[in-house]
Structure formats: structure tokens, C-alpha cells
Design an enzyme around this catalytic site. Structure first.
Site, short mmCIF file in Angstrom:
data_model
loop_
_atom_site.label_atom_id
_atom_site.label_comp_id
_atom_site.label_asym_id
_atom_site.label_seq_id
_atom_site.Cartn_x
_atom_site.Cartn_y
_atom_site.Cartn_z
N GLU A 126 43.46 36.23 42.20
CA GLU A 126 44.34 36.40 42.86
C GLU A 126 44.27 36.05 44.64
O GLU A 126 43.50 36.81 44.84
CB GLU A 126 44.83 37.87 42.71
CG GLU A 126 45.81 38.28 43.51
CD GLU A 126 46.54 40.24 43.18
OE1 GLU A 126 46.51 40.30 42.04
OE2 GLU A 126 46.85 40.86 43.88
N HIS A 144 50.09 38.09 52.35
CA HIS A 144 49.86 37.51 50.61
C HIS A 144 50.36 36.04 50.11
O HIS A 144 49.81 35.22 50.43
CB HIS A 144 50.33 38.75 50.11
CG HIS A 144 49.95 38.45 48.21
ND1 HIS A 144 48.75 39.24 48.60
CD2 HIS A 144 50.37 37.80 47.68
CE1 HIS A 144 48.89 39.20 46.59
NE2 HIS A 144 50.46 37.87 46.46
C1 MEV Z 1 48.62 43.92 44.48
O1 MEV Z 1 47.37 42.99 43.64
C2 MEV Z 1 47.97 45.12 44.92
C3 MEV Z 1 48.60 45.85 46.12
O2 MEV Z 1 50.19 45.81 45.08
C4 MEV Z 1 48.24 47.26 45.49
C5 MEV Z 1 48.59 48.46 46.54
O3 MEV Z 1 50.18 48.49 46.50
O4 MEV Z 1 48.36 49.12 46.67
C6 MEV Z 1 49.24 45.76 46.70
#
Ligand code: MEV
Length: 425
Positions: A83, A381
């Protein structure tokens, strides 16, 4: 204080080969170990001996998270994950926690639980009394089962007896063997012991034993990490640090009260912990199972963390979770890349690894909830995700970053647009 720093400013800007050089120097890697990082990892021959019906191997990126200061010692953290943004985000979060003095961690003794299921017990009370009376005998027998573990300072610690008067198959007694497995993950040691104890348990209870297996709810083997982020370190252009600290505490409270949010919150924690499990050849499914079962230990699934604003107005964070990881046996000692990852981590015990991994979980969670409570997760992201989209569209080499930049600039991070850009003359 640490003899070398895990602060690696500009590390992300280096080429892969340059980064490998930095890490190799930091961890004193040999030329062979560098070659393993560069791709000469698991051979077909080794893979074929690890599992069944092997047809090939499967590569994933191995990244290094920087900035970790744990109990006054610097660590570089090897992470295997598919990821984007996980490694960058955790390095940033570790830098924030470093600003408050780094992580403080502890761990319980590495005590695992083995379970023996007992059925067809005619008289539950008498059976429980017999098991209670035979505890010393059972503990001694368990110690005989794994003399090496006893010599290393581990061994049987307790027997717990858990009667279930009413189950779908009638009354049942579950016997727990608590066994300190030292630096092992412990599954083999525990399973051998409970298989050995089962006939004695059957005799003592007059019942019949069925399952004999370790429990992945390793709640006697937990690791705890905490850290403080000075409010000033959270200041951003449009918000005071004290405000951001409060928003992060609110984000945590969301996951404390609501299982729907807690699942996502804890998934973010496991983004970090699983990545270190994979890098070090540990059983990430065992850690996942333990973490989520532990998160529901009070009858409702909840956050594994606590974040609150402390009496000084700074942000305090803490995590506790089961951490059944080993540094001997299993893939840790077989997979060439896992062995190099362990050398980079340079931990001396399974307990130290567990503590570093708890710190990783806390940092990964901070990164996620800070982003969510401020700019939102998508901004950072998607910028990193754009590279994967470009690759999925067929871009290669320098094209990948060029197309990714264009997708971000246009705010159209999807594969169709990436294909259009690729096909432009
Ligand atoms: C994504 O891989 C993880 C998150 O969804 C964790 C969270 O929401 O605390 C960003």
C-alpha cells in the site's frame, strides 16, 4: 542514548541503490546481504521447501521507515507492504513522537496459551477439582516436554481450568496451559505440549479430549508502547497544535465508542505491524487474529489505542496488544530477506521485537488519524497512489512519475486518464 540516529533526512529522495547503501552502512550489511535486498532473495529451491505445490515466488516492496527512537535507541524499520503512503506516513509520525522523546515500550513475559478441549465429562465439579489438584503434575509434565525452553528460562507457568456448563455439544471443560516460550513465536512448542498433556487431562477428568492447539488470543503476551507529541509539533499553517491534538483525541474517541470506526482504526494500526511481520518472516495472521480478538475483549470491539491531551496540553498516545512474534525458528531464520530485515532491526529478543512492533502500530495509527483529522487521507495518499495507477495503465521507467504528476495536477487519478496520457503522442 543511541549510538546512531535513525533520522535520515532526504532518504526518500535517493535512488533505490543509494538507499540500500545507506541502510547497508547503518546496519553493517555484507555484500551478500545487500544483494539479497537488491533482489537475490528467496531462491526457488528454498521456496519449494517452505510450502507445498510451489510454482514460483511473489515479490513485494521492502521499504525502510526512519526516525524511530524506542526506549532511547534508534531503529530503522523494515516494512513489506503493497500500500502506498504507509512507509512515508509512519516515518513522519515517528518523527513527531521523537520530538517528544521517542517511544516508551514494555512487554509482558512471552507467555502463550495452549488449549485442551475436554468433553463427555460425567461430573464437572469432580473433574475440575481433579484438574486443580493435579496442577503441579501437569506443569512438571509440560516442562519435560520442552526442556530446551526451560533451560532458556521459559517453561510452564500455570494451568487454568475453564468449565462451560452449557455449549451446543453439552458441558465442556477447557484447560489452558500457560507457557513461556522466550524468543520463539511458540506455536510448535505449545502444540507439542498440549498434545502431550491431553491423555493425562482425559484420565484426570474421566472425559474425552478433542482439540489441542494454541490460542491466538495471546493476551498474556502483550506489548505496550506510548509516546508524547508536544502540541507545538502539531502546529500547521491553518491550525494551532493544541487544536490538532484535540482533533486527534476526538478521532480516537470515535474508535473507542463505535466498532464500525474501530475496525478501520485498527486496520490502520495493522498496516504497520503486518508490514514488519512480513519483513521479518513472522506469522502476520496470528498477530492479526490476536489483535482483533483483543480489541473485542471487553465484549465490544474497540480501538486498540488511547490518544488524549495530557495535563500539559500535549498529545499522549498509548497502545497495548498481543504480540506473538519470534526471532528464532520459522521463516525468520529461513527466508534470506527476513534474515536481512532482522539484521537491520538488530533486536536481541522476541520481546524487543514485540515492543518495536507496538511502537510501529502506534506511529502508523497516529499518521492515519492525524491526516484524517486535518487534511483528510486522500491528499497525500492519492499523490502516492497515482504512481500505482500510472503503472497499472502500462507506464514504465521515468514515465511513471511524469504521468503520476500529471494525474495529480489534473486531480484525475484514475486509470482511463492515465491510459489517455500514455497514448498521447
Ligand atoms: C488505510 O489503509 C488505513 C486508514 O483507513 C486507517 C484509519 O482510517 O485510521 C487510513
Amino acid at each position: 542514548m543511541s549510538e546512531k540516529s535513525s533520522r535520515l533526512p532526504g532518504f526518500y529522495r535517493l535512488s533505490m541503490a543509494e538507499r540500500t547503501d545507506v541502510v547497508a552502512q547503518w546496519a553493517d550489511l555484507t555484500a551478500d546481504e545487500k544483494a539479497i535486498l537488491a533482489g537475490a532473495g528467496l531462491s526457488d529451491e528454498q521456496a519449494n521447501l517452505m510450502i507445498e505445490n510451489v510454482v514460483g515466488t511473489y515479490k513485494l516492496p521492502l521499504g525502510i521507515a526512519a526516525n524511530f527512537l524506542v526506549n532511547g535507541r534508534d531503529y530503522l524499520i523494515p516494512m513489506v507492504v503493497e500500500e502506498p503512503s504507509v512507509v512515508a506516513a509512519i516515518s513522519n509520525a515517528a518523527r513527531l513522537i521523537r520530538a517528544g522523546g521517542g517511544f516508551t515500550t514494555t512487554a509482558t513475559d512471552p507467555v502463550m496459551i495452549g488449549q485442551i478441549q475436554v468433553l463427555d465429562v460425567a461430573d464437572m465439579e469432580t473433574a475440575v477439582a481433579a484438574l486443580n489438584a493435579a496442577k503441579p503434575e501437569l506443569l512438571e509434565r509440560a516442562n519435560c516436554c520442552d526442556k530446551v525452553m526451560v533451560r532458556l528460562g521459559g517453561g510452564a507457568r500455570d494451568i487454568e481450568i475453564r468449565p462451560f456448563a452449557d455449549t451446543p455439544v453439552g458441558p465442556m471443560i477447557v484447560v489452558h496451559l500457560l507457557f513461556d516460550v522466550r524468543d520463539a513465536m511458540g506455536a510448535n512448542a505449545i502444540n507439542t505440549c498440549v498434545e502431550d498433556l491431553a491423555p493425562i487431562v482425559a484420565d484426570l477428568t474421566g472425559g474425552r479430549t478433542n482439540l489441542r492447539i494454541l490460542s491466538n488470543l495471546a493476551d498474556r503476551r502483550t506489548a505496550t508502547a506510548s509516546g508524547i507529541i508536544p502540541a507545538a509539533a502539531l502546529t500547521q499553517d491553518d491550525a494551532e497544535g493544541t487544536e490538532v491534538a484535540q482533533w486527534i483525541a476526538e478521532a480516537n474517541a470515535f474508535a473507542v465508542v463505535d466498532p464500525y470506526r474501530a475496525a478501520t482504526h485498527n486496520k490502520g494500526i495493522m498496516n504497520g505491524i503486518d508490514a514488519v511481520c512480513l519483513a521479518t518472516g513472522n506469522d502476520w495472521r496470528a498477530i492479526e487474529a490476536g489483535a482483533h480478538a483483543y480489541a473485542a475483549r471487553n465484549g465490544r470491539y474497540a480501538a486498540l489505542t488511547d490518544w488524549h491531551v495530557n495535563e500539559n496540553g500535549d498529545l499522549y498516545g498509548e497502545i497495548t496488544l498481543p504480540m506473538a512474534v519470534g526471532i528464532v525458528g520459522g521463516a525468520t531464520k529461513v527466508h534470506p530477506t527476513a534474515k536481512v530485515a532482522m539484521k537491520i532491526l538488530n533486536v536481541e529478543s522476541a520481546s524487543e521485537l514485540a515492543q518495536v512492533m507496538a511502537a510501529v502500530g502506534l506511529a502508523q495509527n497516529l499518521a492515519a488519524i492525524r491526516a484524517l483529522a486535518t487534511t483528510g487521507i486522500q491528499k497525500g495518499h492519492m499523490r502516492l497512489h497515482a504512481r500505482q495507477v500510472a503503472m497499472a495503465a502500462g507506464a514504465s521507467g521515468p514515465q511513471v512519475q511524469q504521468i503520476a504528476n500529471q494525474l495529480v495536477a489534473e486531480k484525475k487519478i484514475h486509470i482511463e486518464r492515465a491510459k489517455e496520457l500514455l497514448n498521447q503522442p
